[in-house]
Every structure is written in C-alpha cells, then in structure tokens.
Design an enzyme around this catalytic site. Structure first.
Site, PDB file in Angstrom:
ATOM      1  CG  ASP A 106     -27.877  40.473  23.384  1.00  0.00           C
ATOM      2  OD1 ASP A 106     -27.174  39.578  23.873  1.00  0.00           O
ATOM      3  OD2 ASP A 106     -28.534  41.281  24.066  1.00  0.00           O
ATOM      4  CD  GLU A 270     -26.115  38.663  31.088  1.00  0.00           C
ATOM      5  OE1 GLU A 270     -27.021  39.169  31.761  1.00  0.00           O
ATOM      6  OE2 GLU A 270     -26.333  37.818  30.189  1.00  0.00           O
ATOM      7  CG  ASP A 344     -31.527  40.939  31.910  1.00  0.00           C
ATOM      8  OD1 ASP A 344     -32.651  40.695  31.445  1.00  0.00           O
ATOM      9  OD2 ASP A 344     -30.486  40.364  31.532  1.00  0.00           O
TER      10      ASP A 344
END
Length: 568
Positions: A106, A270, A344
């Site tokens: 990430d 993202e 999330d």
C-alpha cells in the site's frame, strides 16, 4: 470499435488474478500484544494458498505513529514496530512467493505523517530545504479588520474540520486533506517526485509485486486554491480542487516511465472523485499510467444525510446502473477493479446483502458471484470469504476510527444530527466494521490474539470463523474457492465482453459475458423473496455454480444466484 476478445485484448497476469486484501492490524497477532503483525500473516499463508487467491494486498506496514492506523507514514523504508521488523517483512515476502502468492504494498504518497523527517524539517523555517515538500500558505486576513489569522480558504478535511492547520513556528498554514497529522506533499516540487520515485524503486528492487496507491488522484491540487461550495453549513467541498488535478496524469506518466514500466508489477490507484473518462486515462490500455483504479460510485450510491453518513441501503436499480456503466464504458479502453468491501467500507454482506442468520451465507455467496463474474480484477477483503458481518457498537468509546469519531463530534456538536442518529449511521458505515479482528476459531478472541485485541471482536465469532468454514464443504469459504478456480480455468470470465440483461428488474441483477462464441450468463436475486425469472427457463448451457442445490423452475429463490456457460 470492434468487440474485444482474447485475441485483441492484451493478456496480463493481473487481469487473471484474484486479490486478497489484508488489514495487518486485524489479521493475526503472533506475539500476544493484541495487534496483528507480519508474522501473524506468515502463519496463515497455507490458508490463503488453499483459498486460491493470487495476490496479497497488504495495508500499510511502514513506520507510523498511527494517527490513521498506518496511513500516516513517518518512514517509508522501515517497518512499524507493532508489526515487526524489516527482516520479518523479507521473510514474509519470500515465504509468500513460495506459496505462489504475490505481495502488493500500500503506497501512501499524497501525504506523510507530520512526524516524517521531511515535515519535521519543513516546519522549522520558511527557507528550510524541505519547506516546499509540503503545501504552505499565508493566513487570510479577516474581513472585519481584526487580527484573526484565518485559513487560506474554506476547505474542509475528509476527516472533519478545516483542511488547514496553523503552525506557530512560521505563522503559516499547511494543507492536510485528511488528519492534521497527515500534511499533504507538494507534488509540484520535482524533489518530492524524485524522493517518492526513489523509494518506490527501492521496494521494487526488494522484490514486491506491485502497489495499491492510496488517494493517488489527489496528488495534484488546483493552484488557485479557491473556496469550495459549503457543505452542511460547515466547510467548503475540497473535491473539485484536489481530485483529478491539473498535473495528476503528467505525474503518473512520469512515475510509470521512471519506475513502474521497469518491473513486471501490478498497480491499482484509489481514485477519489474519478469519472469514467478520467478512469480511461488512469488505467488506459496503453499502459502509460496504472493498470486499474478503484472507483467509489457504487459504495456511495446512497446520498448521505450528513456528509457521507446514512443508514439507508442502496437499491438494486441504482447499484446496477452504476456497475453496468463502469463495465460497459471501460470495455476495451481500461480495466476495472471489482469490489464491494475493503478496509474503508462496511462489511459487504451487511451493506449489500442480508446479514441475518437466515440469509447471511446465501447472500454472501450471491454477492461474491455477482462480483467475480464481472469483467475486471476481483478483490476479496479479509473475512469476506467467511461471510463476516458488521459489528454493533453501543458506545462511541468502542470506535477506533478517526473518521468516525470526528464525524460524530462534528455533526452532533453542530446540531446536524442527534447522537442516536450518528450512532446508527456509524454502525452502518463506519470503517471499524471491516477492521474488527479476523475470526479464526471459536476460542479466545476468535483465535486472533492471546492478548487484549486493539479493537473489539465481533461477538458472532462463535458461529462465524475459519475453523467452522473449513470443516463445512458447503461454506462460504469453499464457495469462494470454487469461484476463484472458475476464474483461473474459464477465459470468458476474465476476457469476455460484458452485456447487461433485465435492466428493468427491481429484484434481479443479470448480465452475460461473451468470448469467441462462448456465452456466460450470471443471474442474481438481490431480495429475500422468490422472484420469477424467465431466463431460468431458457437454454443457457451448463450450470457452472449456484448457491442452491435445488432450483425452482422459472424463478430465483431468495438471494439465489446461478451462472451458466454455453460453449460455442
């Protein structure tokens, strides 16, 4: 444009892969401190290999003070003490590869922690060499002539409050689109890009297999920094000025040229605020930027009553319209990411299915089928393969997520929602729902830790856990395993053209995929009632998978899904 098939669309391993996201803090604790860690992940590689996934996306494990659970990074080339050491990471990487599992890191480079060495230097003085690594602005003068030092504009942070923090040392404000402990990097500074690209190259040389890029659509800001439209009577909306900014594609192309294109890796961005047209740039089939992006339309299908917060469920017609749009409009131009849940989002079976005891298993299987039969790379969030559900908290004290806690205080303090309403909204949508510990067994703390878990374990772990699932051949786990095997052996699932069916139905989501004369048909009942379905009576070929053993002629039972393949 000619129809895309396996001969005209470029093949790639990441198109054929299934990704499993690990939230390390909640996955498995190896040392009894109540916090998941790298060695905990290592202990369960056999489990992940058995499931059949190809890639492990691991949420941030870098050094961090944990204001936002690791998404505030203080050192990109070190490991958070709670998670282990760099030696532990190297062992995980090596052992994962031995288990035929790739590792995707990430990458959080829109912002750093305010404890990162760059920011520590940046805030020392206006002429510090690292000053322009971040976005600093002078205060705005008050219209009433007072000496008040106002923020440069009215932008609101994604985590509530102003997006600007005053720093006494130099008398200026710095921008933070998220927490005040997450100052935004200034990507317009080439030295920032040099530093970030050098760090990325370091990880690639270590042997990782790709990057998931956190809020990467926000790295380029509108240089005029105008006021935003006031939302909920509080702060200005930052989205138009920080998402898909003027140089974002330029910077990603530079990243691709200098780092990404030099390695056989997977990249997914993202991309908050992304549109279909923007996605075609980010994830263009020409390979100039990223492989694919996450869009958020379907998980935000219901307008919030305050901010993003609501307890209303999305309707199937709204959900289908969004998903079909992304499927059809990216066809042959860019690649989709397929997901219903992640770190999330709330648990997918609670948000889009039915988590009651009567329907949890059957609807979890239906949702998985609906997603995995679409065109794109599917993502499984840890616990989805068990049908894990939202947790219910009675007190704000039980929440750990900074976004949830801040939102509760902001909206209740301003009288925009009652405490009871906010608790309902948080129990429906809070990120804490996905971050409760992984449920391995029916033993102490669900087998997650011998110590006190950092977040409460969902009380339903006695019934929902991996040990129970692995002992039941009809479990959600083995259903996911079958879906993954089908993807690995059935080219039309990966490369087939998508075409929506039954678009007027309020209950059934249906579509077909075609490739070189083969037709795959997917039927999904999104309700808890039996629904008539004429397609079930047609010759659609052999049934590949279903979540029911017995069928009703001409109908789909509650949350039933059926997938057929008719060969050329």
């Amino acid at each position: 444009m000619m129809p895309v098939n396996k001969d005209t669309e470029k093949k790639a391993w990441w198109k054929e892969a299934v990704i499993y996201q690990i939230y390390p803090r909640s996955f498995a604790d190896s040392n009894g401190d109540g916090i998941g860690d790298l060695n905990g992940i290592r202990r369960h590689l056999d489990y992940l290999e058995k499931l059949g996934v190809d890639v492990l996306w691991i949420s941030p494990v870098y050094k961090s003070p944990n204001d936002d659970n690791g998404y505030d990074i203080s050192d990109y080339q070190d490991i958070m003490t709670e998670f282990g050491t760099m030696e532990d990471f190297d062992c995980l990487l090596s052992e994962a590869h031995e288990h035929h599992l790739k590792i995707v890191m990430d990458l959080v480079v829109n912002h750093t922690s305010d404890e990162h060495a760059w920011f520590v230097e940046s805030r020392k003085s206006k002429d510090n060499p690292h000053r322009d690594f971040y976005i600093w602005k002078d205060p705005k003068k008050a219209e009433d002539g007072s000496d008040a030092l106002l923020p440069p504009n009215n932008w609101g942070s994604c985590f509530s409050g102003s997006a600007w923090q005053f720093d006494k040392a130099t008398g200026m404000y710095y921008l933070h689109c998220f927490s005040k402990k997450q100052p935004d990097l200034n990507w317009d500074n080439p030295k920032v890009r040099d530093s970030v690209f050098g760090m990325m190259d370091w990880w690639c040389k270590k042997g990782i297999d790709g990057f998931r890029m956190d809020v990467i659509s926000m790295i380029s800001k509108d240089p005029s920094f105008p006021d935003g439209k006031v939302m909920d009577g509080l702060y200005g909306d930052i989205t138009p000025y920080v998402c898909n900014g003027p140089h974002v594609h330029e910077y990603l192309k530079e990243m691709n040229t200098r780092v990404l294109s030099r390695y056989d890796i997977m990249t997914v961005g993202e991309t908050a605020g992304v549109t279909v047209d923007e996605a075609k740039k980010y994830a263009s089939s020409d390979g100039s930027e990223l492989n694919m992006v996450f869009q958020f339309e379907h998980v935000g299908a219901v307008p919030g009553k305050v901010g993003k917060w609501t307890d209303e469920k999305p309707s199937l017609p709204v959900l289908r319209k969004i998903l079909n749009k992304w499927q059809t409009e990216l066809e042959g131009k860019a690649w989709n990411s397929l997901y219903f849940g992640n770190h999330d989002q709330p648990r997918s079976v609670s948000r889009f299915g039915n988590d009651s005891p009567a329907f949890r298993v059957i609807s979890a299987k239906m949702l998985a089928t609906c997603l995995h039969m679409m065109k794109g790379t599917p993502y499984i969030f840890e616990g989805d393969e068990l049908g894990m559900t939202n947790i219910h908290f009675d007190s704000l004290e039980d929440f750990r997520d900074i976004e949830s806690i801040n939102a509760y205080h902001e909206y209740t303090d301003k009288g925009l929602a009652t405490p009871e309403e906010m608790m309902r909204y948080l129990n429906e949508l809070s990120r804490d729902n996905a971050r409760t510990p992984m449920q391995w067994t029916d033993g102490k703390n669900a087998g997650f830790s011998d110590g006190t878990p950092w977040s409460r374990v969902n009380p339903n772990y006695k019934e929902i856990n991996a040990e129970v699932e692995l002992a039941d051949p009809d479990s959600v786990f083995f259903y996911y395993q079958k879906l993954i095997r089908l993807r690995h052996t059935t080219p039309v699932i990966v490369y087939g053209i998508f075409r929506p069916l039954l678009e007027d139905s309020n209950e059934i989501y249906a579509y077909e995929r075609t490739l070189d004369g083969d037709t795959l048909t997917c039927l999904c009942n999104f309700t808890d009632k039996e629904v008539a379905c004429d397609l079930c009576s047609k010759d659609l070929g052999n049934e590949l998978i279903s979540n029911y053993k017995e069928h009703v002629p001409g109908a789909l039972q509650a949350y039933e899904t059926r997938v057929f393949l008719k060969k050329n």
